[in-house]
Design a protein around this motif. Structure first.
Motif, short mmCIF file in Angstrom:
data_model
loop_
_atom_site.label_atom_id
_atom_site.label_comp_id
_atom_site.label_asym_id
_atom_site.label_seq_id
_atom_site.Cartn_x
_atom_site.Cartn_y
_atom_site.Cartn_z
N MET A 115 0.87 -1.18 0.00
CA MET A 115 0.00 0.00 0.00
C MET A 115 0.91 1.23 0.00
O MET A 115 1.90 1.26 0.71
N HIS A 119 -8.32 9.32 3.02
CA HIS A 119 -7.85 7.94 2.80
C HIS A 119 -8.05 7.09 4.06
O HIS A 119 -7.32 6.11 4.27
N ARG A 133 -10.22 4.92 4.84
CA ARG A 133 -10.53 3.51 4.57
C ARG A 133 -9.25 2.70 4.37
O ARG A 133 -9.09 1.61 4.93
N GLU A 134 -8.31 3.24 3.58
CA GLU A 134 -7.05 2.55 3.35
C GLU A 134 -6.25 2.40 4.64
O GLU A 134 -5.64 1.36 4.90
#
Length: 95
Positions: free
Chosen positions: A41, A76, A78-79
């Motif tokens: 990621m 971001h 959620r990530e």
């Protein structure tokens, strides 16, 4: 002649090494292509190059960078949650 040619070649090699060590986009694409799905990621907020000074100490710039980071974290979230969940489940897998 030979010394100059060797010196230019050495400088070219040094530039290539520096570029490969600092070209985050190339490293990103390489890891993205090679890592198994769901392992890699990348968190990469958009920051102007002129702001990327290692010893930045101006309070207005630091405040702006904090705002950029806060906004990035919110957009971001959620990530970040996915990453936190993976790390909680098996932290040793990501060392």
């Amino acid at each position: 002649f030979f010394f100059r040619w060797g010196q230019e070649r050495l400088l070219g090699l040094a530039r290539a090494l520096i570029d490969s060590a600092t070209d985050t986009e190339a490293v990103h694409h390489c890891i993205q292509d090679l890592a198994p799905p769901g392992v890699y990621m990348r968190f990469n907020p958009e920051i102007d190059r002129e702001w990327l000074v290692p010893d930045e100490a101006r309070q207005d710039r630091l405040d702006s960078l904090r705002t950029i980071g806060d906004t990035y974290a919110r957009t971001h979230s959620r990530e970040f949650s996915i990453l936190a969940s993976k790390l909680k489940r098996n932290p040793q897998a990501y060392l």
